[in-house]
Design a protein around this motif. Structure first.
Motif, PDB file in Angstrom:
ATOM      1  N   ILE A   1      29.865  22.506 -38.532  1.00 44.81           N
ATOM      2  CA  ILE A   1      29.441  21.227 -37.970  1.00 44.81           C
ATOM      3  C   ILE A   1      28.636  20.434 -38.983  1.00 44.81           C
ATOM      4  O   ILE A   1      28.537  19.210 -38.917  1.00 44.81           O
TER       5      ILE A   1
ATOM      6  N   PHE B   1      30.139  17.299 -41.750  1.00 49.15           N
ATOM      7  CA  PHE B   1      30.497  15.921 -41.451  1.00 49.15           C
ATOM      8  C   PHE B   1      29.398  14.905 -41.767  1.00 49.15           C
ATOM      9  O   PHE B   1      29.548  13.721 -41.475  1.00 49.15           O
TER      10      PHE B   1
ATOM     11  N   GLN C   1      36.034  21.374 -45.582  1.00 53.58           N
ATOM     12  CA  GLN C   1      36.636  20.558 -44.535  1.00 53.58           C
ATOM     13  C   GLN C   1      37.705  19.630 -45.097  1.00 53.58           C
ATOM     14  O   GLN C   1      38.820  19.555 -44.573  1.00 53.58           O
TER      15      GLN C   1
ATOM     16  N   THR D   1      41.563  20.504 -37.171  1.00 52.02           N
ATOM     17  CA  THR D   1      40.203  21.040 -37.108  1.00 52.02           C
ATOM     18  C   THR D   1      39.918  21.519 -35.698  1.00 52.02           C
ATOM     19  O   THR D   1      40.198  20.822 -34.732  1.00 52.02           O
TER      20      THR D   1
ATOM     21  N   ARG E   1      36.758  22.987 -33.269  1.00 49.32           N
ATOM     22  CA  ARG E   1      35.314  23.172 -33.141  1.00 49.32           C
ATOM     23  C   ARG E   1      35.092  24.254 -32.088  1.00 49.32           C
ATOM     24  O   ARG E   1      34.992  23.958 -30.908  1.00 49.32           O
TER      25      ARG E   1
ATOM     26  N   ALA F   1      29.478  23.799 -30.593  1.00 45.81           N
ATOM     27  CA  ALA F   1      30.115  22.929 -31.585  1.00 45.81           C
ATOM     28  C   ALA F   1      30.630  21.655 -30.933  1.00 45.81           C
ATOM     29  O   ALA F   1      30.483  20.552 -31.472  1.00 45.81           O
ATOM     30  N   LYS F   2      31.231  21.797 -29.752  1.00 44.70           N
ATOM     31  CA  LYS F   2      31.744  20.627 -29.045  1.00 44.70           C
ATOM     32  C   LYS F   2      30.601  19.729 -28.575  1.00 44.70           C
ATOM     33  O   LYS F   2      30.677  18.495 -28.650  1.00 44.70           O
TER      34      LYS F   2
ATOM     35  N   GLU G   1      29.270  17.861 -31.535  1.00 44.99           N
ATOM     36  CA  GLU G   1      30.229  16.833 -31.942  1.00 44.99           C
ATOM     37  C   GLU G   1      30.084  15.580 -31.076  1.00 44.99           C
ATOM     38  O   GLU G   1      29.980  14.456 -31.591  1.00 44.99           O
ATOM     39  N   TYR G   2      30.061  15.763 -29.763  1.00 44.28           N
ATOM     40  CA  TYR G   2      29.968  14.620 -28.864  1.00 44.28           C
ATOM     41  C   TYR G   2      28.601  13.942 -28.960  1.00 44.28           C
ATOM     42  O   TYR G   2      28.493  12.720 -28.829  1.00 44.28           O
TER      43      TYR G   2
ATOM     44  N   LYS H   1      28.775  11.904 -32.281  1.00 45.63           N
ATOM     45  CA  LYS H   1      29.985  11.114 -32.523  1.00 45.63           C
ATOM     46  C   LYS H   1      29.734   9.615 -32.609  1.00 45.63           C
ATOM     47  O   LYS H   1      30.307   8.921 -33.464  1.00 45.63           O
TER      48      LYS H   1
ATOM     49  N   ARG I   1      23.353  10.394 -38.158  1.00 46.33           N
ATOM     50  CA  ARG I   1      23.666  11.819 -38.051  1.00 46.33           C
ATOM     51  C   ARG I   1      22.852  12.636 -39.051  1.00 46.33           C
ATOM     52  O   ARG I   1      22.404  13.743 -38.744  1.00 46.33           O
TER      53      ARG I   1
END
Length: 268
Positions: free
Chosen positions: A153, A156, A173, A232, A234, A239-240, A243-244, A247, A254
């Motif tokens: 994670i 990014f 990545q 990819t 997650r 992790a999800k 991400e949200y 995002k 970030r």
């Protein structure tokens, strides 16, 4: 001892058998990857530095799943070890590479030991490149196979206090994203697995104290289930969620959020 397979396991064997290579297999996600692959009927090449842990895992796999194993003790920061791994597996029908070996550090980069940071670059990036290049060629000739590259994670955006580690994962990545397109015409599946915090030895080596963390078995299962279906994955709920949560933020935002996250993990 397992000797019956589901339709999904048989399909997995047909696509990625007979042998899989798992680097960093001595513990954590790598160990769970090896166990999951053996459960699916693949023979497994176990690669890591600590041979005693690999030998124990090898015995467990052979006893429980009735497949073959090969144990290779190797420090993947050394180019000679990479050449030895390639030579040792030349006669095997390798169909899957799980490039899991890697580690991290924490703290301001200017306070870090430079040799340690360079070593991390060799393990996290150079070794992964060498193996992806070699086995990618083999798989493209075979017209089938798969490569899993362990991202994060943190790949990014920049991550203060883990700047070099996050940069190595950004390399992983983007390499996976490019290879996903390049090797698809040859029937080779490539994807990146980008987990959040995991309950492994990684946190000890990087001197971090994790709060909520996913179990390595969840990461391994979600990653392998997504192979051939996405660029990819997650894996795991965390992790999800991360991400949200990140995002909609601009990249600089970030970076600031990740600064707070690493600060919390280093507070001890």
């Amino acid at each position: 001892m397992m000797n019956k397979y589901t339709k999904q396991q048989i399909a997995f064997q047909k696509k990625y058998g007979d042998w899989a290579i798992v680097t960093g297999a001595s513990e954590g996600v790598g160990r769970e990857m090896a166990l999951s692959l053996a459960e699916r009927g693949l023979n497994v090449v176990l690669v890591a530095r600590r041979v005693e842990l690999l030998e124990r895992l090898s015995e467990t796999i052979k006893k429980e799943f009735n497949v073959q194993t090969m144990v290779i003790s190797a420090d993947l920061s050394e180019i000679s070890a990479l050449k030895s791994l390639v030579q040792s597996t030349s006669a095997l029908n390798i169909g899957l590479l799980i490039a899991n070996a890697g580690y991290g550090t924490s703290g301001p980069l200017i306070n870090a030991d430079l040799q340690t940071e360079l070593n991390m670059l060799d393990v996290n990036c150079r070794a992964l490149l060498v193996l992806s290049h070699h086995y990618g060629k083999r798989f493209s000739t075979q017209k089938k196979g798969g490569i899993v590259l362990m991202s994060s994670i943190m790949a990014f955006q920049g991550v203060p206090n883990m700047a070099n580690y996050a940069a190595t994962k950004a390399y992983v990545q983007t390499l996976a994203e490019g290879l996903h397109i390049e090797l698809a015409p040859y029937g080779v599946d490539v994807h990146a697995s980008a987990p959040g915090p995991i309950n492994t030895g990684f946190s000890t080596r990087s001197n971090l104290k994790m709060g909520a963390a996913a179990h390595p078995k969840t990461i391994a299962s979600d990653t392998l289930n997504a192979l051939g279906k996405s660029t990819t994955v997650r894996p795991g709920f965390l992790a999800k969620l991360l991400e949200y949560s990140l995002k909609l933020l601009p990249r600089w935002g970030r970076v600031r959020v990740m600064q707070l996250v690493t600060k919390g993990m280093m507070s001890h």
